[in-house]
Write a protein that holds these residues in place. Structure first.
Motif, PDB file in Angstrom:
ATOM      1  N   ASN A  48     -35.227 -11.988  16.936  1.00  0.00           N
ATOM      2  CA  ASN A  48     -35.565 -12.292  15.660  1.00  0.00           C
ATOM      3  C   ASN A  48     -36.960 -12.680  14.355  1.00  0.00           C
ATOM      4  OD1 ASN A  48     -33.250 -10.637  15.400  1.00  0.00           O
ATOM      5  ND2 ASN A  48     -31.849 -11.534  14.617  1.00  0.00           N
ATOM      6  N   CYS A  79     -18.426 -11.595  12.884  1.00  0.00           N
ATOM      7  CA  CYS A  79     -19.930 -11.478  13.398  1.00  0.00           C
ATOM      8  C   CYS A  79     -20.669 -12.422  13.732  1.00  0.00           C
ATOM      9  CB  CYS A  79     -20.748 -10.136  13.180  1.00  0.00           C
ATOM     10  SG  CYS A  79     -19.104  -8.565  13.248  1.00  0.00           S
ATOM     11  N   LEU A  85     -26.046 -17.983   9.860  1.00  0.00           N
ATOM     12  CA  LEU A  85     -25.957 -17.940   8.481  1.00  0.00           C
ATOM     13  C   LEU A  85     -24.626 -18.760   8.100  1.00  0.00           C
ATOM     14  CD1 LEU A  85     -25.170 -13.219   7.843  1.00  0.00           C
ATOM     15  CD2 LEU A  85     -25.859 -15.207   5.885  1.00  0.00           C
ATOM     16  N   PHE A 104     -16.796 -11.869  19.257  1.00  0.00           N
ATOM     17  CA  PHE A 104     -15.960 -11.675  20.151  1.00  0.00           C
ATOM     18  C   PHE A 104     -17.433 -11.870  21.218  1.00  0.00           C
ATOM     19  CE2 PHE A 104     -17.015  -7.202  19.889  1.00  0.00           C
ATOM     20  CZ  PHE A 104     -18.287  -6.493  19.653  1.00  0.00           C
ATOM     21  N   SER A 105     -19.167 -12.106  20.753  1.00  0.00           N
ATOM     22  CA  SER A 105     -19.142 -12.638  22.361  1.00  0.00           C
ATOM     23  C   SER A 105     -19.012 -14.433  22.646  1.00  0.00           C
ATOM     24  CB  SER A 105     -20.276 -11.835  21.979  1.00  0.00           C
ATOM     25  OG  SER A 105     -21.452 -12.784  22.648  1.00  0.00           O
ATOM     26  N   GLY A 132     -13.291 -14.004  18.629  1.00  0.00           N
ATOM     27  CA  GLY A 132     -12.051 -13.310  17.773  1.00  0.00           C
ATOM     28  C   GLY A 132     -12.721 -11.829  17.714  1.00  0.00           C
ATOM     29  N   ASN A 133     -11.826 -10.833  16.862  1.00  0.00           N
ATOM     30  CA  ASN A 133     -12.019  -9.156  16.807  1.00  0.00           C
ATOM     31  C   ASN A 133     -11.869  -9.045  15.141  1.00  0.00           C
ATOM     32  OD1 ASN A 133     -12.944  -6.516  16.417  1.00  0.00           O
ATOM     33  ND2 ASN A 133     -10.643  -6.657  18.011  1.00  0.00           N
ATOM     34  N   LEU A 135     -11.937  -6.636  13.750  1.00  0.00           N
ATOM     35  CA  LEU A 135     -11.345  -5.882  13.134  1.00  0.00           C
ATOM     36  C   LEU A 135      -9.020  -6.099  13.318  1.00  0.00           C
ATOM     37  CD1 LEU A 135     -12.414  -2.803  15.040  1.00  0.00           C
ATOM     38  CD2 LEU A 135     -13.192  -3.608  12.852  1.00  0.00           C
ATOM     39  N   GLY A 152     -23.454  -7.491  11.168  1.00  0.00           N
ATOM     40  CA  GLY A 152     -22.434  -6.548  11.435  1.00  0.00           C
ATOM     41  C   GLY A 152     -21.364  -5.363  11.493  1.00  0.00           C
TER      42      GLY A 152
HETATM   43  C1  LIG Z   1     -26.653  -7.893  15.170  1.00  0.00           C
HETATM   44  S1  LIG Z   1     -25.585  -9.713  16.048  1.00  0.00           S
HETATM   45  C2  LIG Z   1     -25.434 -10.636  14.643  1.00  0.00           C
HETATM   46  C3  LIG Z   1     -25.187 -11.990  14.216  1.00  0.00           C
HETATM   47  C4  LIG Z   1     -25.771 -12.718  13.210  1.00  0.00           C
HETATM   48  N1  LIG Z   1     -24.770 -12.574  12.650  1.00  0.00           N
HETATM   49  C5  LIG Z   1     -26.737 -13.045  12.716  1.00  0.00           C
HETATM   50  O1  LIG Z   1     -26.662 -12.274  11.424  1.00  0.00           O
HETATM   51  O2  LIG Z   1     -27.841 -13.273  13.115  1.00  0.00           O
HETATM   52  C6  LIG Z   1     -24.133  -9.026  15.837  1.00  0.00           C
HETATM   53  C7  LIG Z   1     -22.647  -9.645  16.023  1.00  0.00           C
HETATM   54  O3  LIG Z   1     -21.676  -8.806  15.628  1.00  0.00           O
HETATM   55  C8  LIG Z   1     -20.824  -9.535  16.934  1.00  0.00           C
HETATM   56  N2  LIG Z   1     -19.717  -8.101  16.690  1.00  0.00           N
HETATM   57  C9  LIG Z   1     -19.640  -7.269  16.937  1.00  0.00           C
HETATM   58  N3  LIG Z   1     -18.274  -6.094  16.598  1.00  0.00           N
HETATM   59  C10 LIG Z   1     -17.307  -7.546  16.931  1.00  0.00           C
HETATM   60  C11 LIG Z   1     -16.285  -7.769  16.349  1.00  0.00           C
HETATM   61  N4  LIG Z   1     -15.712  -6.170  16.385  1.00  0.00           N
HETATM   62  N5  LIG Z   1     -15.157  -9.169  16.218  1.00  0.00           N
HETATM   63  C12 LIG Z   1     -16.242 -10.115  16.352  1.00  0.00           C
HETATM   64  N6  LIG Z   1     -17.482 -10.286  16.523  1.00  0.00           N
HETATM   65  C13 LIG Z   1     -18.338  -8.619  16.500  1.00  0.00           C
HETATM   66  C14 LIG Z   1     -21.359  -9.131  18.297  1.00  0.00           C
HETATM   67  O4  LIG Z   1     -21.162  -9.989  19.173  1.00  0.00           O
HETATM   68  C15 LIG Z   1     -22.623  -9.698  17.928  1.00  0.00           C
HETATM   69  O5  LIG Z   1     -22.715 -11.024  17.211  1.00  0.00           O
END
Ligand SMILES: C[S@@+](CC[C@H](N)C(=O)[O-])C[C@H]1O[C@@H](n2cnc3c(N)ncnc32)[C@H](O)[C@@H]1O
Ligand SMILES: C/C(=C\Cc1cc(O)c2ccccc2c1O)CCC[C@H](C)CCC[C@H](C)CCCC(C)C
Length: 259
Positions: A48, A79, A85, A104-105, A132-133, A135, A152
């Motif tokens: 990034n 996310c 952030l 969720f990761s 967590g999710n 959604l 996200g």
């Molecule tokens: C591109 S990264 C962004 C990370 C951070 N917010 C940033 O701005 O650098 C997207 C993140 O969304 C998370 N993510 C995607 N779908 C998700 C979901 N349904 N629930 C939780 N996390 C999710 C991924 O695991 C990932 O860490």
């Protein structure tokens, strides 16, 4: 001490959706998205910085500012990934406030926790990491004073549901600030984005063995929503106001939705 305080069983695949990658149609599930972010986690922050020439830090500061977060607030970074952030929010709310970073990761969260351990400022102790999710958020209605979601929304498999969950856990009158790559309606901007991804982002990521993961960026932007569509999505979910701001010459965008 920070903790990943929820470790639910593997998440069910909610409403798998198709997205396109070039000419192929791929059936995308929650598990596949999780796997993608697990694979990029080790290099995510470095890439990034490199690919945006450090500019993503400026855009994230803007997102936090638009969230209307104040000292003492209890806020959510949805996310959160490796926590950029969440760390900025933590400085805003101070030691009397509270920040929850949800993702969720597990791999992304573990990087966020390591970064937190390396930071000495007292305010960073106010961050808690939750697996967590987006959604199906594990919070009660009206729990948060503000929410940020950086890069996200474009990645969740059900954007309507994510928006409804954002609204549900926000306190009435407060804001969600949703930063992402802009799906521009201006042909030149869209072409420039595509050119950058094809000729800079993917070749650089290929050097890290992540060609497919970063090629996904292009299809995810194609499948995303324009600023106007994001405003409509937020209003349809029940927000009382929604305004989209283009940033970085229209390459990025930030939706500000008020409960
Ligand atoms: C591109 S990264 C962004 C990370 C951070 N917010 C940033 O701005 O650098 C997207 C993140 O969304 C998370 N993510 C995607 N779908 C998700 C979901 N349904 N629930 C939780 N996390 C999710 C991924 O695991 C990932 O860490
Ligand atoms: C911080 C940024 C993106 C994070 C990001 C989001 C995703 O959804 C991903 C999905 C899959 C793999 C990786 C990611 C991911 O890293 C935004 C900036 C970084 C971008 C990788 C670079 C995008 C290039 C722009 C189109 C043009 C940059 C112009 C800049 C002013 C030099």
């Amino acid at each position: 001490m920070a903790s990943v305080c929820c470790s639910p069983p593997p998440m069910p695949c909610r409403r798998p959706r198709k997205f396109s990658s070039g000419n192929r149609r791929i059936r995308c599930t929650t598990e596949e998205r999780q796997a993608l972010f697990r694979r990029i986690a080790p290099v995510y922050d470095n890439l990034n910085d490199l690919l945006s020439l450090g500019q993503h830090r400026v855009w994230k500061r803007m997102a936090v500012s638009w969230s209307g977060t104040r000292k003492g607030d209890c806020v959510l970074d949805l996310c959160c990934g490796s926590g950029d952030l969440a760390f900025l929010l933590s400085e805003k709310v101070g030691i009397d406030g509270k920040v929850i970073g949800l993702d969720f990761s597990r791999e992304q969260l573990s990087i966020a926790m390591s970064r937190q351990r390396l930071r000495t400022k007292a305010c960073y102790k106010n961050i808690e990491w939750i697996e967590g999710n987006a959604l199906d958020l594990p919070f009660s209605t009206g729990y948060f004073d503000a929410i940020t979601m950086g890069y996200g929304l474009r990645n969740v498999i059900d954007k309507e549901e994510a928006m409804k969950e954002l609204l549900r856990v926000l306190r009435p009158g407060s804001k969600a600030s949703v930063l992402d790559i802009n799906k521009s309606t201006r042909p030149f901007t869209a072409l420039f984005q595509e050119w950058m991804i094809d000729n800079v982002v993917v070749p650089v990521a290929s050097g890290y063995g992540l060609k497919e993961e970063y090629t996904y960026l292009k299809s995810s932007i194609k499948e995303y929503l324009t600023g106007k569509e994001l405003e409509q999505l937020a209003m349809a979910a029940g927000f009382s106001n929604a305004k989209f701001y283009e940033i970085a010459g229209g390459l990025m965008g930030n939706l500000v939705a008020t409960h």
